[in-house]
Design an enzyme around this catalytic site. Structure first.
Site, PDB file in Angstrom:
ATOM      1  N   CYS A 133      21.253  59.983  10.748  1.00  0.00           N
ATOM      2  CA  CYS A 133      19.907  60.505  10.525  1.00  0.00           C
ATOM      3  C   CYS A 133      19.788  61.812  11.306  1.00  0.00           C
ATOM      4  O   CYS A 133      20.694  62.162  12.054  1.00  0.00           O
ATOM      5  CB  CYS A 133      18.852  59.504  10.979  1.00  0.00           C
ATOM      6  SG  CYS A 133      17.241  59.884  10.251  1.00  0.00           S
ATOM      7  N   CYS A 135      16.635  62.748  12.949  1.00  0.00           N
ATOM      8  CA  CYS A 135      15.450  62.850  13.822  1.00  0.00           C
ATOM      9  C   CYS A 135      15.789  63.094  15.289  1.00  0.00           C
ATOM     10  O   CYS A 135      14.993  63.674  16.021  1.00  0.00           O
ATOM     11  CB  CYS A 135      14.547  61.629  13.654  1.00  0.00           C
ATOM     12  SG  CYS A 135      15.425  60.069  13.578  1.00  0.00           S
ATOM     13  N   CYS A 143      13.360  63.354   9.946  1.00  0.00           N
ATOM     14  CA  CYS A 143      14.700  62.840   9.635  1.00  0.00           C
ATOM     15  C   CYS A 143      15.518  63.730   8.697  1.00  0.00           C
ATOM     16  O   CYS A 143      16.504  63.268   8.106  1.00  0.00           O
ATOM     17  CB  CYS A 143      14.574  61.428   9.085  1.00  0.00           C
ATOM     18  SG  CYS A 143      13.794  60.298  10.268  1.00  0.00           S
ATOM     19  N   LYS A 220      13.748  49.907   5.790  1.00  0.00           N
ATOM     20  CA  LYS A 220      13.351  50.347   7.132  1.00  0.00           C
ATOM     21  C   LYS A 220      11.867  50.667   7.064  1.00  0.00           C
ATOM     22  O   LYS A 220      11.443  51.537   6.295  1.00  0.00           O
ATOM     23  CB  LYS A 220      14.162  51.575   7.550  1.00  0.00           C
ATOM     24  CG  LYS A 220      13.823  52.075   8.951  1.00  0.00           C
ATOM     25  CD  LYS A 220      14.699  53.271   9.307  1.00  0.00           C
ATOM     26  CE  LYS A 220      14.399  53.763  10.712  1.00  0.00           C
ATOM     27  NZ  LYS A 220      15.210  54.958  11.030  1.00  0.00           N
ATOM     28  N   ARG A 230      11.889  55.836  20.878  1.00  0.00           N
ATOM     29  CA  ARG A 230      11.619  57.284  20.832  1.00  0.00           C
ATOM     30  C   ARG A 230      11.683  57.896  22.218  1.00  0.00           C
ATOM     31  O   ARG A 230      12.014  59.063  22.368  1.00  0.00           O
ATOM     32  CB  ARG A 230      10.295  57.534  20.123  1.00  0.00           C
ATOM     33  CG  ARG A 230      10.488  57.183  18.658  1.00  0.00           C
ATOM     34  CD  ARG A 230       9.270  57.332  17.805  1.00  0.00           C
ATOM     35  NE  ARG A 230       9.637  56.833  16.464  1.00  0.00           N
ATOM     36  CZ  ARG A 230       8.778  56.623  15.492  1.00  0.00           C
ATOM     37  NH1 ARG A 230       7.504  56.885  15.684  1.00  0.00           N
ATOM     38  NH2 ARG A 230       9.187  56.184  14.329  1.00  0.00           N
ATOM     39  N   ARG A 242       6.182  59.035   9.980  1.00  0.00           N
ATOM     40  CA  ARG A 242       7.303  58.887   9.045  1.00  0.00           C
ATOM     41  C   ARG A 242       6.925  58.064   7.815  1.00  0.00           C
ATOM     42  O   ARG A 242       7.787  57.568   7.107  1.00  0.00           O
ATOM     43  CB  ARG A 242       8.496  58.269   9.780  1.00  0.00           C
ATOM     44  CG  ARG A 242       8.973  59.157  10.938  1.00  0.00           C
ATOM     45  CD  ARG A 242      10.363  58.799  11.425  1.00  0.00           C
ATOM     46  NE  ARG A 242      10.823  59.806  12.375  1.00  0.00           N
ATOM     47  CZ  ARG A 242      11.034  59.575  13.666  1.00  0.00           C
ATOM     48  NH1 ARG A 242      10.865  58.386  14.169  1.00  0.00           N
ATOM     49  NH2 ARG A 242      11.437  60.561  14.457  1.00  0.00           N
ATOM     50  N   GLU A 258      14.274  48.740  -2.904  1.00  0.00           N
ATOM     51  CA  GLU A 258      15.089  49.620  -2.055  1.00  0.00           C
ATOM     52  C   GLU A 258      16.503  49.053  -1.904  1.00  0.00           C
ATOM     53  O   GLU A 258      17.486  49.792  -1.969  1.00  0.00           O
ATOM     54  CB  GLU A 258      14.441  49.771  -0.669  1.00  0.00           C
ATOM     55  CG  GLU A 258      13.237  50.709  -0.624  1.00  0.00           C
ATOM     56  CD  GLU A 258      13.656  52.174  -0.628  1.00  0.00           C
ATOM     57  OE1 GLU A 258      14.854  52.465  -0.738  1.00  0.00           O
ATOM     58  OE2 GLU A 258      12.761  53.033  -0.527  1.00  0.00           O
ATOM     59  N   LYS A 273      15.088  46.557   9.035  1.00  0.00           N
ATOM     60  CA  LYS A 273      14.674  47.048  10.353  1.00  0.00           C
ATOM     61  C   LYS A 273      13.179  47.292  10.333  1.00  0.00           C
ATOM     62  O   LYS A 273      12.712  47.974   9.404  1.00  0.00           O
ATOM     63  CB  LYS A 273      15.428  48.352  10.670  1.00  0.00           C
ATOM     64  CG  LYS A 273      15.106  48.939  12.043  1.00  0.00           C
ATOM     65  CD  LYS A 273      15.885  50.228  12.282  1.00  0.00           C
ATOM     66  CE  LYS A 273      15.592  50.783  13.678  1.00  0.00           C
ATOM     67  NZ  LYS A 273      16.278  52.023  13.959  1.00  0.00           N
ATOM     68  N   SER A 299      13.705  48.277  19.512  1.00  0.00           N
ATOM     69  CA  SER A 299      13.348  48.483  20.921  1.00  0.00           C
ATOM     70  C   SER A 299      12.052  47.782  21.303  1.00  0.00           C
ATOM     71  O   SER A 299      11.954  47.206  22.389  1.00  0.00           O
ATOM     72  CB  SER A 299      13.240  49.983  21.189  1.00  0.00           C
ATOM     73  OG  SER A 299      12.272  50.576  20.333  1.00  0.00           O
ATOM     74  N   TYR A 338      19.695  45.052  21.436  1.00  0.00           N
ATOM     75  CA  TYR A 338      19.912  45.529  22.797  1.00  0.00           C
ATOM     76  C   TYR A 338      20.258  44.382  23.741  1.00  0.00           C
ATOM     77  O   TYR A 338      20.606  44.613  24.895  1.00  0.00           O
ATOM     78  CB  TYR A 338      18.674  46.292  23.277  1.00  0.00           C
ATOM     79  CG  TYR A 338      18.362  47.464  22.370  1.00  0.00           C
ATOM     80  CD1 TYR A 338      19.098  48.644  22.454  1.00  0.00           C
ATOM     81  CD2 TYR A 338      17.375  47.375  21.384  1.00  0.00           C
ATOM     82  CE1 TYR A 338      18.854  49.702  21.597  1.00  0.00           C
ATOM     83  CE2 TYR A 338      17.119  48.429  20.519  1.00  0.00           C
ATOM     84  CZ  TYR A 338      17.870  49.584  20.622  1.00  0.00           C
ATOM     85  OH  TYR A 338      17.634  50.619  19.761  1.00  0.00           O
TER      86      TYR A 338
HETATM   87 ZN   LIG Z   1      15.506  59.365  11.459  1.00  0.00          ZN
END
Ligand SMILES: [Zn+2]
Length: 349
Positions: A133, A135, A143, A220, A230, A242, A258, A273, A299, A338
């Site tokens: 991506c 971004c 993005c 997503k 971020r 976004r 999708e 996601k 996150s 994570y």
């Molecule tokens: Zn992105």
């Protein structure tokens, strides 16, 4: 149906139940025998943030235990992950300089291509997945290429600030080849541009990387749960949001559409996601496709669990493992999380 009726009759007969599911919960060993899903470090992919500089392991305050790593510190960390039984990592780059087209992402000397080479040189067995991506690399934080009057791609028919789809596909394709040349084992397009999987699949095939799989961020969602990321990747958009390219959290049927498009374009793995608020989507895709399915525990999911545990409100290990088993039960084959290193530690006792 017959079984259900018979079972109901039998449980209603007499003072005591005839059906006793608790028989199979009596001991730890019996429970293990009948356990339907398990978490193993080999199911997990650890996202990692790589930055410029040397000797850097900078903590990310909203994501306890996660860091921005300089390449020299990241390489031994990845070797350690391999010893713990984690076989896959996903890289996110934090370049020192950003521009309107995110050129660091397709520069062979950019932060991620250099990190891929360094990791693969030292740890050839580690699966290195490139999040694909722009971004993290654009000065506006979107993005791909943005529709602004002074730019070469300006389209007066589209709103100012609109993410330009097809010109951005060219950049995604170009960067994917650079990352594959650096040694990436898998490319994971995450921009939610129309046609991104097909564009990357064809350029990889044309350049001799037909053996490199595409892990598609198929569904997503434009989620509030990305907040801590971020900070970690310094990738918040400088204007707007976004929602013109990521999905509306309200839409379930659209997620199927999708995913169907990504599969038709050649995706090898399809991803959902975030994970926890979208387990119905994971389950839908599991029922509809035989391809491997990934889910990304993002996150915010990680940060929430840590914050509650830090307050003494929940047990971190127990709730983290429960969150991960829920994602597997919904139908995910693999989880980006994570918690990967923690899980490896917990599994290794
Ligand atoms: Zn992105």
């Amino acid at each position: 149906m017959g079984i259900t009726i018979a079972s109901r009759e039998s449980t209603e007969r007499g003072r005591f139940p005839l059906d006793r599911p608790r028989r199979l919960r009596r001991t730890t060993a019996i429970r293990a025998l009948v356990q339907e899903h398990r978490i193993s470090p080999s199911d997990l992919i650890l996202p990692l943030f790589v930055c410029e500089g040397t000797d850097i392991q900078r903590p990310i305050s909203s994501m306890p235990g996660q860091y921005n790593w300089s390449i020299d510190r990241l390489v031994p960390e990845v070797a350690h992950l391999g010893k713990l039984g984690i076989h896959a990592v996903m890289l996110f780059g934090i370049p020192d300089t950003k521009d309107d087209c995110g050129s660091d992402n397709f520069d062979p000397e950019g932060i991620v291509p250099r990190a891929i080479r360094a990791i693969k040189d030292a740890n050839p067995e580690m699966i290195v997945i490139s999040d694909m991506c722009f971004c993290e690399y654009t000065d506006h934080g979107h993005c791909g290429l943005i529709n602004i009057p002074e730019s070469a791609h300006f389209d007066a028919g589209l709103p100012h600030g609109y993410l330009l789809n097809d010109p951005s596909l060219e950049l995604l394709a170009r960067a994917s080849v650079v990352h594959a040349e650096a040694g990436a084992d898998m490319i994971a397009p995450s921009a939610m541009l129309d046609g991104q999987v097909g564009a990357i699949r064809s350029v990889l095939d044309e350049t001799g990387f037909e053996h490199i799989p595409v892990m598609a961020y198929a569904a997503k969602f434009a989620s509030g749960f990305y907040g801590p990321f971020r900070e970690a990747a310094q990738s918040a958009p400088s204007f707007g949001d976004r929602k013109q390219y990521q999905m509306d959290p309200a839409n379930r049927r659209e997620a199927m559409r999708e995913a169907e498009l990504d599969v038709a374009e050649g995706a090898d793995i399809i991803m959902v996601k975030p994970a926890m608020p979208y387990l119905d989507i994971v389950s839908d895709l599991r029922a509809a496709f035989d391809l491997p399915i990934a889910a990304y525990q993002v996150s915010g999911e990680y940060a929430m669990l840590h914050a509650a545990a830090a307050n003494g409100w929940i047990d971190l290990q127990r709730c983290a493992m429960e969150s991960l088993i829920g994602i597997k039960r919904a139908g995910a084959d693999m989880i980006l999380t994570y918690f990967a290193k923690d899980v490896a530690d917990w599994c290794n006792g």
